[in-house]
Write a protein that holds these residues in place. Sequence first.
Motif, short mmCIF file in Angstrom:
data_model
loop_
_atom_site.label_atom_id
_atom_site.label_comp_id
_atom_site.label_asym_id
_atom_site.label_seq_id
_atom_site.Cartn_x
_atom_site.Cartn_y
_atom_site.Cartn_z
N ALA A 133 -27.57 51.41 1.71
CA ALA A 133 -27.59 52.22 0.30
C ALA A 133 -29.08 53.48 0.54
O ALA A 133 -29.44 54.47 0.68
N LYS A 134 -30.13 53.17 1.29
CA LYS A 134 -31.41 53.54 1.98
C LYS A 134 -30.83 54.89 2.93
O LYS A 134 -31.79 55.93 3.36
N GLY A 135 -29.75 55.05 3.52
CA GLY A 135 -29.40 55.64 4.16
C GLY A 135 -27.45 56.67 3.81
O GLY A 135 -27.23 58.15 4.17
N ILE A 136 -26.88 56.20 3.21
CA ILE A 136 -25.95 56.93 2.73
C ILE A 136 -26.18 56.69 0.77
O ILE A 136 -24.90 57.61 0.42
N THR A 137 -26.71 55.70 -0.03
CA THR A 137 -27.14 56.09 -1.07
C THR A 137 -25.75 55.38 -1.53
O THR A 137 -24.97 54.63 -1.04
N ALA A 138 -26.21 55.16 -2.69
CA ALA A 138 -24.68 54.17 -3.31
C ALA A 138 -24.27 54.40 -3.97
O ALA A 138 -23.81 53.86 -5.79
N GLN A 139 -24.56 55.66 -4.58
CA GLN A 139 -23.21 56.97 -5.63
C GLN A 139 -22.07 56.58 -5.20
O GLN A 139 -21.28 56.83 -4.04
N THR A 140 -21.69 56.61 -6.67
CA THR A 140 -19.56 57.18 -6.55
C THR A 140 -19.41 58.34 -7.63
O THR A 140 -20.12 58.81 -7.91
N ARG A 141 -18.86 58.65 -8.16
CA ARG A 141 -17.56 59.72 -8.90
C ARG A 141 -16.76 58.91 -8.93
O ARG A 141 -15.46 58.43 -8.15
N SER A 142 -16.77 58.06 -10.97
CA SER A 142 -15.73 57.38 -11.11
C SER A 142 -14.56 58.24 -12.51
O SER A 142 -14.27 57.39 -12.93
N LYS A 143 -14.64 59.92 -11.93
CA LYS A 143 -14.16 60.31 -13.02
C LYS A 143 -13.67 61.34 -12.95
O LYS A 143 -14.50 62.25 -12.09
N THR A 155 -13.15 62.18 -7.89
CA THR A 155 -13.01 60.93 -8.15
C THR A 155 -13.11 59.89 -6.42
O THR A 155 -12.30 60.49 -5.47
N THR A 156 -13.87 59.43 -6.12
CA THR A 156 -13.90 58.52 -4.71
C THR A 156 -13.68 57.07 -4.98
O THR A 156 -14.06 56.74 -5.53
N LYS A 157 -13.15 56.64 -3.37
CA LYS A 157 -13.74 55.88 -3.67
C LYS A 157 -14.05 54.49 -2.10
O LYS A 157 -14.80 55.74 -2.09
N GLY A 158 -14.52 53.29 -2.87
CA GLY A 158 -16.00 53.43 -1.41
C GLY A 158 -16.80 53.58 -1.80
O GLY A 158 -17.27 54.80 -2.86
N LEU A 159 -17.90 53.41 -1.10
CA LEU A 159 -19.36 54.13 -1.39
C LEU A 159 -19.49 55.37 0.00
O LEU A 159 -20.32 55.85 0.88
N GLY A 160 -18.24 55.79 0.39
CA GLY A 160 -18.22 56.52 1.64
C GLY A 160 -16.65 56.21 2.80
O GLY A 160 -16.54 55.44 2.34
N ARG A 161 -16.65 57.44 3.32
CA ARG A 161 -14.74 57.26 3.92
C ARG A 161 -15.58 57.07 5.36
O ARG A 161 -16.56 57.64 5.43
N ILE A 162 -15.27 56.41 6.71
CA ILE A 162 -14.99 56.28 7.04
C ILE A 162 -14.34 57.75 8.02
O ILE A 162 -12.87 57.32 8.18
N LYS A 163 -15.13 58.60 8.66
CA LYS A 163 -14.45 59.77 9.14
C LYS A 163 -13.18 59.69 10.12
O LYS A 163 -12.36 60.68 9.87
#
Length: 368
Positions: free
Chosen positions: A276-286, A290-298
Amino acid sequence: MNYYELDTPALLIDREIMMENMHFMQNYADRHKVNLRPHTKTHKMPRLARIQDELGAAGITVAKVGEAEAMARGGLKDIFIANEIVGKLKLQRIRKLAETINISFGIDNTYQVDEIEAVFEGAEKKAQVLVEIEVGEQRSGIIEEDDFRALLEHVKACSNVELKGIFSHDGHSYKAEDIEACRRLYLESVDRTLHFGKIAEEMGMKSEVISIGSTPPFMLDFDIPGGVTEIRPGTYIFMDSSQANVIGTYDRCAASVLTTIISKPTHERVITDVGAKGITAQTRSKGHTTTKGLGRIKEFEDVYIDGVFDEHAIIYNTTFHDQVGIGDKVQIIPNHICPVCNLYEKAYLLSDGEVVEEIPVDGRAKLQ
């Protein structure tokens, strides 16, 4: 140095994608005959703001006085703080900045005007203010027309405050269900902003600047109605997972976080060294962001961060587990890049996978 040799976690920027994004937005603004004033809270790097300026931006936007100071030290000369400023200490700092650069900032209340009038007494230049119009985001800004008229009358009676214009931010367009819903919310927001501009003109206070914001409508190439003079997108420079979902591709995502696989404790669980200190725990839910998870592996299809601790990212994916080893490095495309940039002291600019420049994030943690 190849990016893979960097210690982790590390903030990476693909130069070619970033430059393509910069040119895209500048060309969009030029085509619609409006000024581009990029919101630099996304990257917080004067080095990149200067590139935006060189490409044709009319100035930059920031969110805080501290960011304005960092950008001014970095050579930026025309700055708008898209936020209400309350407190004499902050206003004194703005007055100091106004001695050497063009700076303006937001208001939405007579209390703020009274403070500004007092602090700018005796200044060489009047305080340059823009009134924020609330257009549906349910944040700050004027809502009622009577309050707007009263605020303008208050400004008109001041000796040290000058109305430069009005601004709005259609952040609620991020939650639109689809492109057409986004278009509707955007146009309603612009119409409302222009309506208040008309009221100001009828009161003899024609706005030099009518400024609108938010990245999605501009990435979707929506028309800009006549009367708007300026746009303030920010995220477009890097994009992120939520913005990628709006335009239907991750190809425009210029920023990522490099992280190392540090543990594989079960047959499906993978742990990396950023949390969380490097990518945050943010999501967009609506809506369409809207995002899946807490980040996508490129580098992998449909692999996402399932959870985070402060310093750990947790992934549950058997196929991914079997394809990576401890010590391998992967890139995470964050859900929301703006707060992520604020977590790093520097970013690494890449070209064809090679580090070509280290860029300090001079605006990080400038919250006051």
